[in-house]
Scaffold this motif. Structure first.
Motif, PDB file in Angstrom:
ATOM      1  N   TYR A 160     -31.084  -0.824 -33.633  1.00 25.54           N
ATOM      2  CA  TYR A 160     -30.818  -1.509 -32.363  1.00 25.54           C
ATOM      3  C   TYR A 160     -31.814  -2.646 -32.136  1.00 25.54           C
ATOM      4  O   TYR A 160     -31.451  -3.730 -31.703  1.00 25.54           O
ATOM      5  CB  TYR A 160     -30.921  -0.524 -31.200  1.00 25.54           C
ATOM      6  CG  TYR A 160     -29.793   0.473 -31.096  1.00 25.54           C
ATOM      7  CD1 TYR A 160     -28.489   0.117 -31.413  1.00 25.54           C
ATOM      8  CD2 TYR A 160     -30.016   1.758 -30.662  1.00 25.54           C
ATOM      9  CE1 TYR A 160     -27.456   1.032 -31.304  1.00 25.54           C
ATOM     10  CE2 TYR A 160     -28.989   2.681 -30.546  1.00 25.54           C
ATOM     11  CZ  TYR A 160     -27.717   2.315 -30.866  1.00 25.54           C
ATOM     12  OH  TYR A 160     -26.688   3.211 -30.749  1.00 25.54           O
ATOM     13  N   GLU A 161     -33.065  -2.356 -32.401  1.00 27.99           N
ATOM     14  CA  GLU A 161     -34.093  -3.367 -32.134  1.00 27.99           C
ATOM     15  C   GLU A 161     -33.930  -4.589 -33.023  1.00 27.99           C
ATOM     16  O   GLU A 161     -34.414  -5.663 -32.703  1.00 27.99           O
ATOM     17  CB  GLU A 161     -35.489  -2.756 -32.307  1.00 27.99           C
ATOM     18  CG  GLU A 161     -35.814  -1.773 -31.190  1.00 27.99           C
ATOM     19  CD  GLU A 161     -37.255  -1.315 -31.213  1.00 27.99           C
ATOM     20  OE1 GLU A 161     -38.001  -1.723 -32.119  1.00 27.99           O
ATOM     21  OE2 GLU A 161     -37.625  -0.533 -30.325  1.00 27.99           O
ATOM     22  N   ASN A 180     -30.879  -5.611 -33.886  1.00 23.52           N
ATOM     23  CA  ASN A 180     -29.531  -6.119 -33.574  1.00 23.52           C
ATOM     24  C   ASN A 180     -28.615  -6.150 -34.797  1.00 23.52           C
ATOM     25  O   ASN A 180     -27.894  -7.126 -35.028  1.00 23.52           O
ATOM     26  CB  ASN A 180     -29.608  -7.509 -32.939  1.00 23.52           C
ATOM     27  CG  ASN A 180     -30.217  -7.456 -31.554  1.00 23.52           C
ATOM     28  OD1 ASN A 180     -29.956  -6.529 -30.788  1.00 23.52           O
ATOM     29  ND2 ASN A 180     -31.052  -8.421 -31.229  1.00 23.52           N
ATOM     30  N   ILE A 188     -25.956   5.867 -38.016  1.00 22.56           N
ATOM     31  CA  ILE A 188     -27.324   5.734 -37.533  1.00 22.56           C
ATOM     32  C   ILE A 188     -27.650   6.959 -36.698  1.00 22.56           C
ATOM     33  O   ILE A 188     -26.763   7.614 -36.156  1.00 22.56           O
ATOM     34  CB  ILE A 188     -27.532   4.438 -36.723  1.00 22.56           C
ATOM     35  CG1 ILE A 188     -26.601   4.382 -35.514  1.00 22.56           C
ATOM     36  CG2 ILE A 188     -27.345   3.225 -37.606  1.00 22.56           C
ATOM     37  CD1 ILE A 188     -26.894   3.217 -34.589  1.00 22.56           C
ATOM     38  N   GLY A 189     -28.924   7.254 -36.605  1.00 20.90           N
ATOM     39  CA  GLY A 189     -29.318   8.427 -35.841  1.00 20.90           C
ATOM     40  C   GLY A 189     -30.829   8.548 -35.815  1.00 20.90           C
ATOM     41  O   GLY A 189     -31.544   7.641 -36.232  1.00 20.90           O
ATOM     42  N   CYS A 190     -31.270   9.699 -35.326  1.00 20.98           N
ATOM     43  CA  CYS A 190     -32.710   9.958 -35.298  1.00 20.98           C
ATOM     44  C   CYS A 190     -32.959  11.322 -35.958  1.00 20.98           C
ATOM     45  O   CYS A 190     -32.050  11.893 -36.555  1.00 20.98           O
ATOM     46  CB  CYS A 190     -33.229   9.888 -33.865  1.00 20.98           C
ATOM     47  SG  CYS A 190     -35.006   9.565 -33.808  1.00 20.98           S
ATOM     48  N   ASP A 245     -30.380  14.089 -35.822  1.00 21.20           N
ATOM     49  CA  ASP A 245     -29.163  13.797 -36.585  1.00 21.20           C
ATOM     50  C   ASP A 245     -29.411  13.961 -38.089  1.00 21.20           C
ATOM     51  O   ASP A 245     -28.559  14.458 -38.820  1.00 21.20           O
ATOM     52  CB  ASP A 245     -28.699  12.369 -36.296  1.00 21.20           C
ATOM     53  CG  ASP A 245     -28.548  12.126 -34.812  1.00 21.20           C
ATOM     54  OD1 ASP A 245     -27.643  12.718 -34.211  1.00 21.20           O
ATOM     55  OD2 ASP A 245     -29.347  11.362 -34.252  1.00 21.20           O
ATOM     56  N   ALA A 292     -26.720  -3.207 -35.661  1.00 17.49           N
ATOM     57  CA  ALA A 292     -25.887  -1.992 -35.618  1.00 17.49           C
ATOM     58  C   ALA A 292     -24.450  -2.274 -36.047  1.00 17.49           C
ATOM     59  O   ALA A 292     -23.784  -1.410 -36.616  1.00 17.49           O
ATOM     60  CB  ALA A 292     -25.915  -1.376 -34.226  1.00 17.49           C
ATOM     61  N   ASP A 330     -31.583   4.835 -35.640  1.00 18.82           N
ATOM     62  CA  ASP A 330     -30.813   4.116 -34.610  1.00 18.82           C
ATOM     63  C   ASP A 330     -31.668   3.145 -33.802  1.00 18.82           C
ATOM     64  O   ASP A 330     -31.286   1.998 -33.569  1.00 18.82           O
ATOM     65  CB  ASP A 330     -30.061   5.097 -33.699  1.00 18.82           C
ATOM     66  CG  ASP A 330     -30.933   6.140 -33.035  1.00 18.82           C
ATOM     67  OD1 ASP A 330     -32.161   6.129 -33.248  1.00 18.82           O
ATOM     68  OD2 ASP A 330     -30.383   6.976 -32.291  1.00 18.82           O
ATOM     69  N   GLN A 331     -32.833   3.596 -33.423  1.00 18.41           N
ATOM     70  CA  GLN A 331     -33.696   2.727 -32.611  1.00 18.41           C
ATOM     71  C   GLN A 331     -34.108   1.484 -33.398  1.00 18.41           C
ATOM     72  O   GLN A 331     -34.106   0.370 -32.858  1.00 18.41           O
ATOM     73  CB  GLN A 331     -34.928   3.521 -32.188  1.00 18.41           C
ATOM     74  CG  GLN A 331     -35.738   2.861 -31.111  1.00 18.41           C
ATOM     75  CD  GLN A 331     -36.639   3.855 -30.404  1.00 18.41           C
ATOM     76  OE1 GLN A 331     -36.244   4.995 -30.152  1.00 18.41           O
ATOM     77  NE2 GLN A 331     -37.836   3.449 -30.091  1.00 18.41           N
TER      78      GLN A 331
END
Lengths: 153, 110
Positions: free
Chosen positions: B75-76, B78, B89-91, B94, B80, B71-72
């Protein structure tokens, strides 16, 4: 405050994301993940509250500094979930300058509107952020009213 | 044997495109792949319209394989809102939660 020096919120670090560099203005989730400007210690806040989601071990702590019924500053600490960090960052920025009563009634859609690029599967984080913000605002000490004088009309 | 792949190096697209995807399509990869997780720029593979990603998604749908982006990292970059349909998405929490029922034997980082 009685004889104590009022403690100030930690200063905001400068924004280093593209939103400011390019003049785009609005911060995306990516911008906020890169620089969580409103993330700072909350120990000195006038009011502080925590929101948790035990099933995912997510914790968010929000601190508010209040002046005259208005949120002068808001800061947060959160567990390392990128979406939670981004939403908390946006929520603290949103809260600043608003009446405590408005912050105490914030709902998740208000926060999601700040970051429309949060994907569907992660939008549930807004509930946790809104709950923590509402709880913090509800903890704000109310000003002491002078006692009514006996015999007053 | 069940494996999960974590793509964390710039070699991911080459290995996926030239080895893993063709082998999965031909049912001769040799193991069952429970899931794949993508870090850093490898998330661009998961964007709609990416030929490798589209091919991978088709295999994933057919075999019930998990695809998940960091996810991070997403997002970084752009992206998503531009990921393949149904790719979450996840970390790590997840990923582990999603893979837990599969009882993976090996997690391989590429």
């Amino acid at each position: 405050m009685t004889g104590q020096t009022r403690r100030r919120p930690p200063p905001l670090p400068p924004c280093t994301s593209a939103c400011c560099a390019t003049g785009a203005g609005r911060r995306t989730v990516g911008d906020r993940v890169r620089t969580t400007r409103w993330s700072a210690p909350t120990g000195d806040a006038d009011a502080c509250a925590e929101g948790t989601r035990p099933d995912e071990r997510l914790v968010l702590r929000v601190g508010l500094w209040v002046e005259g019924g208005t949120v002068a500053a808001a800061r947060f600490r959160a567990t390392t979930c990128a979406t939670l960090l981004a939403l908390a960052d946006a929520a603290c920025e949103w809260a600043e300058g608003r009446p405590v009563a408005e912050v105490a009634a914030v709902a998740p859609p208000v926060l999601l509107a700040l970051l429309p690029d949060v994907p569907e599967g992660r939008r549930d984080r807004a509930s946790l952020v809104a709950a923590a913000l509402r709880a913090a605002a509800s903890c704000v000490p109310r000003p002491i009213q002078p006692p009514e004088q006996e015999g007053a009309p | 044997m069940k494996v999960a792949y974590i793509f964390a190096t710039p070699n991911a697209s080459y290995i996926l495109n030239r080895m893993i995807i063709p082998q999965l399509e031909e049912d001769r990869h040799g193991v069952e792949v429970a899931g794949m997780f993508f870090f850093v720029d490898n998330n661009f593979l998961l964007m709609r319209g990416n030929p490798i990603g589209e091919r991978l998604a088709a295999v994933a749908r057919k075999k019930g394989m998990l695809l998940m982006g960091c996810d991070q990292c997403v997002y970084e970059r752009n992206i998503a809102d531009r990921l393949l349909e149904g790719v979450p998405i996840g970390c790590f929490p997840d990923l582990y939660k999603a893979l837990a029922p599969a009882n993976v034997d090996q997690v391989i980082t590429l």
